[in-house]
Design an enzyme around this catalytic site. Structure first.
Site, PDB file in Angstrom:
ATOM      1  N   ASP A 199      -5.831  -9.452  33.940  1.00 31.39           N
ATOM      2  CA  ASP A 199      -6.924  -9.225  32.975  1.00 31.39           C
ATOM      3  C   ASP A 199      -6.932 -10.216  31.831  1.00 31.39           C
ATOM      4  O   ASP A 199      -7.890 -10.259  31.061  1.00 31.39           O
ATOM      5  CB  ASP A 199      -6.806  -7.794  32.416  1.00 31.39           C
ATOM      6  CG  ASP A 199      -7.095  -6.769  33.493  1.00 31.39           C
ATOM      7  OD1 ASP A 199      -6.285  -5.847  33.678  1.00 31.39           O
ATOM      8  OD2 ASP A 199      -8.118  -6.922  34.183  1.00 31.39           O
ATOM      9  N   HIS A 213       2.948  -5.557  32.906  1.00 30.41           N
ATOM     10  CA  HIS A 213       2.506  -5.006  34.189  1.00 30.41           C
ATOM     11  C   HIS A 213       3.577  -4.060  34.703  1.00 30.41           C
ATOM     12  O   HIS A 213       4.766  -4.289  34.521  1.00 30.41           O
ATOM     13  CB  HIS A 213       2.285  -6.117  35.216  1.00 30.41           C
ATOM     14  CG  HIS A 213       1.453  -5.689  36.373  1.00 30.41           C
ATOM     15  ND1 HIS A 213       1.981  -5.023  37.457  1.00 30.41           N
ATOM     16  CD2 HIS A 213       0.124  -5.776  36.595  1.00 30.41           C
ATOM     17  CE1 HIS A 213       1.010  -4.753  38.307  1.00 30.41           C
ATOM     18  NE2 HIS A 213      -0.128  -5.193  37.813  1.00 30.41           N
TER      19      HIS A 213
HETATM   20  C1  SDX Z   1      -4.022  -3.787  35.687  1.00 31.88           C
HETATM   21  O1  SDX Z   1      -0.897  -1.365  38.693  1.00 31.88           O
HETATM   22  C2  SDX Z   1      -1.625  -2.392  38.923  1.00 31.88           C
HETATM   23  O2  SDX Z   1      -1.424  -3.102  39.910  1.00 31.88           O
HETATM   24  C3  SDX Z   1      -2.755  -2.653  37.940  1.00 31.88           C
HETATM   25  C4  SDX Z   1      -3.547  -3.954  38.147  1.00 31.88           C
HETATM   26  C5  SDX Z   1      -4.362  -3.884  39.435  1.00 31.88           C
HETATM   27  O3  SDX Z   1      -4.710  -4.975  39.940  1.00 31.88           O
HETATM   28  O4  SDX Z   1      -4.747  -2.776  39.861  1.00 31.88           O
HETATM   29  O5  SDX Z   1      -2.661  -5.058  38.210  1.00 31.88           O
HETATM   30  C6  SDX Z   1      -4.542  -4.182  37.021  1.00 31.88           C
HETATM   31  O6  SDX Z   1      -4.220  -2.670  35.295  1.00 31.88           O
HETATM   32  C7  SDX Z   1      -3.196  -4.760  34.884  1.00 31.88           C
HETATM   33  C8  SDX Z   1      -2.642  -4.161  33.554  1.00 31.88           C
HETATM   34  C9  SDX Z   1      -3.770  -4.213  32.510  1.00 31.88           C
HETATM   35  N1  SDX Z   1      -3.343  -3.501  31.290  1.00 31.88           N
HETATM   36  C10 SDX Z   1      -3.075  -4.188  30.155  1.00 31.88           C
HETATM   37  O7  SDX Z   1      -3.053  -5.412  30.061  1.00 31.88           O
HETATM   38  C11 SDX Z   1      -2.796  -3.304  28.950  1.00 31.88           C
HETATM   39  C12 SDX Z   1      -1.583  -3.828  28.183  1.00 31.88           C
HETATM   40  N2  SDX Z   1      -0.397  -3.605  29.007  1.00 31.88           N
HETATM   41  C13 SDX Z   1       0.388  -2.409  28.758  1.00 31.88           C
HETATM   42  O8  SDX Z   1      -0.331  -1.302  28.354  1.00 31.88           O
HETATM   43  C14 SDX Z   1       1.468  -2.190  29.814  1.00 31.88           C
HETATM   44  O9  SDX Z   1       2.100  -3.384  29.995  1.00 31.88           O
HETATM   45  C15 SDX Z   1       1.094  -1.623  31.164  1.00 31.88           C
HETATM   46  C16 SDX Z   1       0.325  -0.364  31.041  1.00 31.88           C
HETATM   47  C17 SDX Z   1       0.309  -2.605  31.946  1.00 31.88           C
HETATM   48  C18 SDX Z   1       2.396  -1.331  31.918  1.00 31.88           C
HETATM   49  O10 SDX Z   1       3.055  -0.389  31.186  1.00 31.88           O
HETATM   50  P1  SDX Z   1       4.444   0.234  31.720  1.00 31.88           P
HETATM   51  O11 SDX Z   1       4.846  -0.299  33.032  1.00 31.88           O
HETATM   52  O12 SDX Z   1       4.357   1.710  31.566  1.00 31.88           O
HETATM   53  O13 SDX Z   1       5.446  -0.414  30.726  1.00 31.88           O
HETATM   54  P2  SDX Z   1       5.952   0.292  29.436  1.00 31.88           P
HETATM   55  O14 SDX Z   1       4.786   0.840  28.694  1.00 31.88           O
HETATM   56  O15 SDX Z   1       7.054   1.183  29.822  1.00 31.88           O
HETATM   57  O16 SDX Z   1       6.488  -0.964  28.586  1.00 31.88           O
HETATM   58  C19 SDX Z   1       7.840  -1.391  28.678  1.00 31.88           C
HETATM   59  C20 SDX Z   1       8.141  -2.000  27.314  1.00 31.88           C
HETATM   60  C21 SDX Z   1       7.855  -1.018  26.153  1.00 31.88           C
HETATM   61  O17 SDX Z   1       8.665  -1.427  25.082  1.00 31.88           O
HETATM   62  P3  SDX Z   1      10.116  -0.628  24.865  1.00 31.88           P
HETATM   63  O18 SDX Z   1       9.770   0.837  24.761  1.00 31.88           O
HETATM   64  O19 SDX Z   1      10.939  -0.980  26.084  1.00 31.88           O
HETATM   65  O20 SDX Z   1      10.648  -1.226  23.576  1.00 31.88           O
HETATM   66  O21 SDX Z   1       7.260  -3.116  27.082  1.00 31.88           O
HETATM   67  C22 SDX Z   1       6.422  -2.841  25.976  1.00 31.88           C
HETATM   68  C23 SDX Z   1       6.436  -1.336  25.774  1.00 31.88           C
HETATM   69  O22 SDX Z   1       6.164  -1.016  24.409  1.00 31.88           O
HETATM   70  N3  SDX Z   1       5.085  -3.320  26.339  1.00 31.88           N
HETATM   71  C24 SDX Z   1       4.281  -3.982  25.520  1.00 31.88           C
HETATM   72  C25 SDX Z   1       3.147  -4.292  26.300  1.00 31.88           C
HETATM   73  N4  SDX Z   1       3.301  -3.810  27.539  1.00 31.88           N
HETATM   74  C26 SDX Z   1       4.511  -3.206  27.562  1.00 31.88           C
HETATM   75  N5  SDX Z   1       4.400  -4.329  24.209  1.00 31.88           N
HETATM   76  C27 SDX Z   1       3.360  -5.016  23.680  1.00 31.88           C
HETATM   77  N6  SDX Z   1       2.233  -5.357  24.362  1.00 31.88           N
HETATM   78  C28 SDX Z   1       2.095  -5.019  25.668  1.00 31.88           C
HETATM   79  N7  SDX Z   1       1.001  -5.356  26.341  1.00 31.88           N
END
Ligand code: SDX
Length: 429
Positions: free
Chosen positions: A364, A307
């Site tokens: 989710d 998140h």
């Molecule tokens: C919602 O904003 C809100 O409030 C949204 C929400 C709402 O109520 O409106 O809460 C609802 O959208 C919840 C999120 C639903 N999405 C998912 O579950 C999709 C999977 N999650 C990811 O895509 C991700 O975690 C995000 C998009 C939710 C957040 O991404 P960020 O903040 O841009 O984080 P990032 O991509 O910079 O990740 C940081 C690190 C990275 O690794 P490094 O580059 O540091 O090595 O964490 C890793 C990412 O690769 N990472 C994950 C991951 N999420 C982040 N690795 C594996 N699986 C994941 N799900």
């Protein structure tokens, strides 16, 4: 604690006032930075940028706190009705009994959609995605209610445009589900409460009376509350920025639905179920998919994990996980997917990759398991997220308009070609 910060660049010093929120959040007001120094801030995806001050929702991502107008999500999910929470988000306080009865009556009188909506609705190809249908039908509402085109008409929080949105969205969502099932539409009934009316339109049949299951009603009420608002998330920011151009509320909400559709945002609840089903079909080897999620060369991510703001458990995920156990138990559903989800969560939380990055289950991760147990098709899940988020989007849009905020227009750092002369055809090689 100082009420300003100094930004020193070369021989220039910019003194940025510090804005302090009611929960102690601090922000640098850099609104005069460019005029004073020529500098802009650079923050891709606005990860560290506050776009507005707001009094609707407070999130403490480190502590896993979520409150709406000061009330904790736990208190609201365990005690309130979704319509009470909608009133709270839109009006700023919980309704007293009289206010609540009047509001419920007002909404009840506007649940029907114009019969001509059905002609547009029938044109959707069977199997077209429900989010595309909802987006289209939402922007179509401005065609049926042209007086909504002037955003300045919304003097009252409960202006008719807002009332129609809260009242008619459940009807539109139920229509989408009925079309998907190939069943005749079931119209709203004025003797039913908001959530029961939605469940009756969705699962009821015109051929027989439908008794709303109190277990489903309570679970649906809780799920809608848990999705009601979440401050400046992607879709709420979209609704605000579209509204900032003085575009009408239906168009702004339609844009919010478009943003929510993405699998990085609300579309994740559908993708979580598809991911769990893929793991099950692949033999249930959870560790294999956790390893894929960690592999930078593999685009696979653990859907429902991580998140932007929560670096602790998403408090909504805790509530939904408990509710999933209760609902599946009461419906006597033994869903292997739920067991797989729990195994996946357990193994991921024990893995340093996820712990180091503070990746926890989000809203989710478990919601789709309940929606599926309730009988919703997977591609309806994000539409249900939108149904819950409706009052939050409207409250955010209304707050922006009432504050008279100017049109949103971020700056950029240009990295393209510098000026070059226009070449003749021959000079182009
Ligand atoms: C919602 O904003 C809100 O409030 C949204 C929400 C709402 O109520 O409106 O809460 C609802 O959208 C919840 C999120 C639903 N999405 C998912 O579950 C999709 C999977 N999650 C990811 O895509 C991700 O975690 C995000 C998009 C939710 C957040 O991404 P960020 O903040 O841009 O984080 P990032 O991509 O910079 O990740 C940081 C690190 C990275 O690794 P490094 O580059 O540091 O090595 O964490 C890793 C990412 O690769 N990472 C994950 C991951 N999420 C982040 N690795 C594996 N699986 C994941 N799900």
């Amino acid at each position: 604690m100082s009420d300003q910060a100094k930004i020193i660049y070369n021989d220039q010093t910019f003194e940025a006032p510090v804005v302090k929120g009611s929960e102690g959040e601090l922000g640098l007001d850099i609104s005069k930075l460019r005029g004073s120094t020529g500098l802009v801030t650079y923050d891709v995806a606005y990860k560290n940028t506050g776009a507005t001050q707001s009094s609707i929702t407070f999130i403490d991502g480190e502590k896993g706190i979520l409150r709406h107008r000061g009330y904790s999500i736990e208190d609201l999910a365990n005690n309130a009705s979704f319509l009470e929470v909608a009133f709270l988000l839109l009006k700023g306080h919980l309704p007293n009994k009289k206010e609540y009865e009047n509001y419920a009556d007002l909404i009840r009188m506007h649940t029907l959609v114009n019969e001509d909506v059905k002609h547009v609705f029938q044109a959707f190809p069977n199997g077209s995605h429900p989010m595309g249908q909802l987006m289209t039908m939402m922007s179509m509402m401005s065609a049926f209610y042209p007086d909504s085109l002037n955003p300045h008409r919304i003097e009252e929080d409960f202006d008719m445009t807002i009332t129609r949105l809260i009242a008619k969205t459940p009807t539109l969502v139920a229509m989408i589900q009925k079309k998907k099932m190939g069943h005749p539409l079931v119209y709203p009934k004025n003797n039913l409460e908001y959530v029961d009316n939605f469940l009756n339109m969705t699962f009821g049949q015109i051929t027989q009376e439908y008794a709303v299951d109190p277990v489903l009603s309570s679970a649906m009420n809780k799920l809608l509350i848990l999705h009601a608002d979440h401050e400046q998330n992607c879709s709420a920011s979209t609704v605000r920025i579209v509204g900032s151009s003085q575009s009408n509320l239906y168009a702004s909400i339609s844009a919010g639905i478009a943003a929510l559709w993405g699998p990085s945002h609300g579309g994740a609840n559908q993708r979580v179920l598809e991911m769990l089903e893929e793991i099950a079909k692949d033999g249930g080897n959870v560790q294999k998919f956790i390893d894929r999620a960690k592999d930078k060369n593999d685009p696979f991510r653990l859907m429902g994990f991580g998140h932007r703001v929560y670096k602790n458990f998403d408090p909504r995920a805790r509530i939904i996980k408990k509710s999933a156990d209760e609902v599946l138990g009461q419906l006597k559903v033994n869903d292997p997917i739920l067991h797989l989800a729990k195994e996946l969560e357990e193994k991921a939380l024990a893995d340093p990759y996820f712990a180091e990055r503070k990746l926890f289950p989000n809203v989710d991760f478990y919601s789709g398991i309940i929606y599926r147990a309730m009988g919703f098709p997977v591609d309806m899940f994000t539409v249900l997220f939108a149904l819950g988020r409706m009052p939050g989007w409207i409250a955010q849009w209304n707050e922006m308009r009432k504050a008279g905020q100017p049109i949103g227009r971020p700056r950029q750092i240009y990295t393209g070609e510098v000026h070059r002369p226009y070449p003749s055809w021959d000079e182009r090689g």
